[in-house]
Design an enzyme around this catalytic site. Sequence first.
Site, PDB file in Angstrom:
ATOM      1  N   GLU A 288     -11.634   9.459 -21.175  1.00 47.22           N
ATOM      2  CA  GLU A 288     -11.651  10.599 -21.617  1.00 47.22           C
ATOM      3  C   GLU A 288     -11.615  11.766 -20.685  1.00 47.22           C
ATOM      4  O   GLU A 288     -11.083  12.696 -20.952  1.00 47.22           O
ATOM      5  CB  GLU A 288     -13.260  10.536 -22.344  1.00 47.22           C
ATOM      6  CG  GLU A 288     -13.340  11.941 -23.061  1.00 47.22           C
ATOM      7  CD  GLU A 288     -14.542  11.864 -24.075  1.00 47.22           C
ATOM      8  OE1 GLU A 288     -14.706  12.787 -24.898  1.00 47.22           O
ATOM      9  OE2 GLU A 288     -15.082  11.079 -24.058  1.00 47.22           O
TER      10      GLU A 288
ATOM     11  N   THR B  40     -16.591   7.775 -26.810  1.00 50.86           N
ATOM     12  CA  THR B  40     -16.841   6.396 -26.116  1.00 50.86           C
ATOM     13  C   THR B  40     -17.283   6.229 -24.856  1.00 50.86           C
ATOM     14  O   THR B  40     -18.027   5.325 -24.342  1.00 50.86           O
ATOM     15  CB  THR B  40     -15.504   5.604 -26.357  1.00 50.86           C
ATOM     16  OG1 THR B  40     -14.517   6.436 -25.652  1.00 50.86           O
ATOM     17  CG2 THR B  40     -15.093   5.169 -27.613  1.00 50.86           C
ATOM     18  N   CYS B  41     -16.955   7.340 -23.993  1.00 54.48           N
ATOM     19  CA  CYS B  41     -17.470   7.448 -22.676  1.00 54.48           C
ATOM     20  C   CYS B  41     -18.826   7.746 -22.444  1.00 54.48           C
ATOM     21  O   CYS B  41     -19.302   7.183 -21.265  1.00 54.48           O
ATOM     22  CB  CYS B  41     -16.712   8.536 -21.801  1.00 54.48           C
ATOM     23  SG  CYS B  41     -15.046   8.169 -21.527  1.00 54.48           S
ATOM     24  N   PHE B  42     -19.503   8.141 -23.569  1.00 52.13           N
ATOM     25  CA  PHE B  42     -21.022   8.323 -23.443  1.00 52.13           C
ATOM     26  C   PHE B  42     -21.904   7.519 -24.566  1.00 52.13           C
ATOM     27  O   PHE B  42     -22.876   7.745 -24.652  1.00 52.13           O
ATOM     28  CB  PHE B  42     -21.271   9.928 -23.643  1.00 52.13           C
ATOM     29  CG  PHE B  42     -20.425  10.704 -22.825  1.00 52.13           C
ATOM     30  CD1 PHE B  42     -20.597  10.815 -21.373  1.00 52.13           C
ATOM     31  CD2 PHE B  42     -19.342  11.765 -23.436  1.00 52.13           C
ATOM     32  CE1 PHE B  42     -19.845  11.738 -20.751  1.00 52.13           C
ATOM     33  CE2 PHE B  42     -18.543  12.417 -22.343  1.00 52.13           C
ATOM     34  CZ  PHE B  42     -18.735  12.456 -21.273  1.00 52.13           C
TER      35      PHE B  42
END
Length: 737
Positions: A505, A703-705
Amino acid sequence: AKNTPCLRAGSNHMHNQATGFTTITMSSKLPRGGPRQRASGNAVRPLRLFRRNQKGRAIMEAARQSNPTFALQVEIPAGTRPGESFKVGHEGRILNVKCPPNALPGRTIMINVPVKQTGNDGSISSDSGHSGQQQSIHDDGSTATTGSINSSINSASSTPSSSWETFEVQVPKSGKPGELFAVVAAGVRWQVLCPQNAGPGDDIRFRIPSSLARQQNQKPMLRRRPSTLAAQRLSFDKDGWARTVRATDMKLQWVRMNKAGGIDAPFSSSRNHHGFDIEKSAYVRQLQLADQTSQYPDSPKTMRQGTLSLIPAWKAVVDATVRDDNDKVVIDYPQIAAAQSLTFPEKKQWLHDKCEQVAVDWEEGHLQVTVRREHLLEDSINAIMSLKDGRELRQKWTICFMGEEGLDAGGLTREWFQLVGEAVFDVGMGFWSQSPSNPMLLDVDPTSAIFQSESYLRFYRFVGRFLGRAVFGAQLVTAGRLVPYIYKHLLGFPITFKDLRQHDEEYYNNLHQIKEMVDADMDVEMMLCLDFTTAVEILGEKQQVPLVEGGEDLPVTNDNYKDYLEACLMNRVMKRAQPQLTEILLGFFDVVPEALLAIFDYQELELLMCGLPTIDLGDWRDSTDYMGAYELVGEDYCVIEWFWEVVQSFDEEMKARLLQFVTGSSGVPASGFGGLMGSDGKFQKFALNGLPVSTCLYPRAHTCFNRLDLPTYDTKKELENCLKLAVTMVATGFDIE
């Protein structure tokens, strides 16, 4: 969907003086128990064809002509002028095509090709009786016989007209003469060409195989309605890439649907002159097999080779048939099309049954794979790579651990797949790297070409065969959850610029900022000082690698920034690890026929290969953080209560898809949901972030977090519908916004 063209059952009569056929649509009311097809909520009826004799009496005839033809889509090659002829190869025949007067090189045109009729022995011969002739196709559809080319082939791809059903469809408002539009029939999205003399509102006819149109009357399992996910995807056909069936040759092709529900022609044909578009452009991998084979170091037998590349999604065409070792069609498109509407468990069973159908019988050949536990990976690689072709790879296998007693009744095979999978996907070996967005996902390590031995490609070919054999034998490889774009490459799914966001991201946001600067009339070249290179870290040092030839001397400007974004996308999902990805795909398709995977999306493929996770909903709920509008109230907020009630009502597949949607993977850490990690390598719990519906209509994932933006809906039903739609459509590439 209200914007989807509907196949109608009217009472319209049309008489064609040239062919002598009168088209009569069937009555909309059928006898009880008769075949009933639906397209977008409306009944579909086959047309019955009558021929009038000289006395005017209507005589019933089969849907067959004395010289039946089928339409074929071809692209005019470079250097061809209007009125000149060019050659096209198709199914063992050489066709001479005359370029229409209004067409230019690069344009796609439709030609009428004489159908080859199938003999009792399975051979195909020309209907006109000119066996072994070269056909000349003129721009008006007429044919002439020239040359002497052998046209006898063992194929059944050209379906005789007697096995087709004819349907009527109304050209939608977005339809234009000579352009394609999409329509849903028999649970499948079809690609139909609008005739030059037709326009919006006109009724036209097209044909689909009778075996598909009547599929519901053949097998009890296929008489059921499409699964919830399949029905939802067919009814939602806006702003995204959809796989359609070309009614001309029954091959699968990607097209982009526009907001009006029609085909977005500028991005679904050679007429795109706008260049790369970060919102709409998509690419699909193309694997072209080479005639020659090459020998790997330490490999006793040669392997087939191929070239892997990215092409515009609309150019990607897949033959929807599977042949056995004798080149006989054992699985055709109607079977594959019917299976697309099944639930995930039913798809798994369908795939298992079809793999058994193309597997080699025990009596015809089987093999025993013998390995030493202390040299498990080495012995396994040597054994599997000693097999030359697909026939040997599709034999029945048994596993034997040297020095141990016991017969393999399935348990040793499962143990072998588990142990080899753990060894193959060990990040410490230097062949894999963790995804920036999710440490549980593995990506090909591009530096493996530098630090591994000369046989590193042999390792990746083994990985492909190992994964292919696992799918073929219904085994699970839980240790190897891969990044989504690799699953898309296996399936031949479109990859867009938005895929970078799911993969990394931060990298996506940095690139997207360039577009925002250009939109704000800022000078990119002066402010960013970028060129067409990318940084690669090798042994702790960053090196600049050109994205295109001479990229180090090519600055990024407001005029060419789109080319730069396109080059970054292609490098990240293909170019930087192209040799390794080529070997994985070649090895996988050494075992599994590609057409069998057409019924799955990339999320389903991960579940198929890695299995459905065991999800403890209580642990999931206890390990969730609440943010935004939900931060102060937490679980007591009515929307949060609705959310967990909806999730609890999901079956295991939908729960896994929700987890995939938010975290990028269906995997759950061994320590439970509390062990989820973010892109920075630190623990990052699942989070629900409350936002007003006015700013976020549908749930949105980061999705990164491991964070889900969940709008503050007014009703539980609204939340359920929007959540299901968001989770479902992410696997198709549609933009639900």
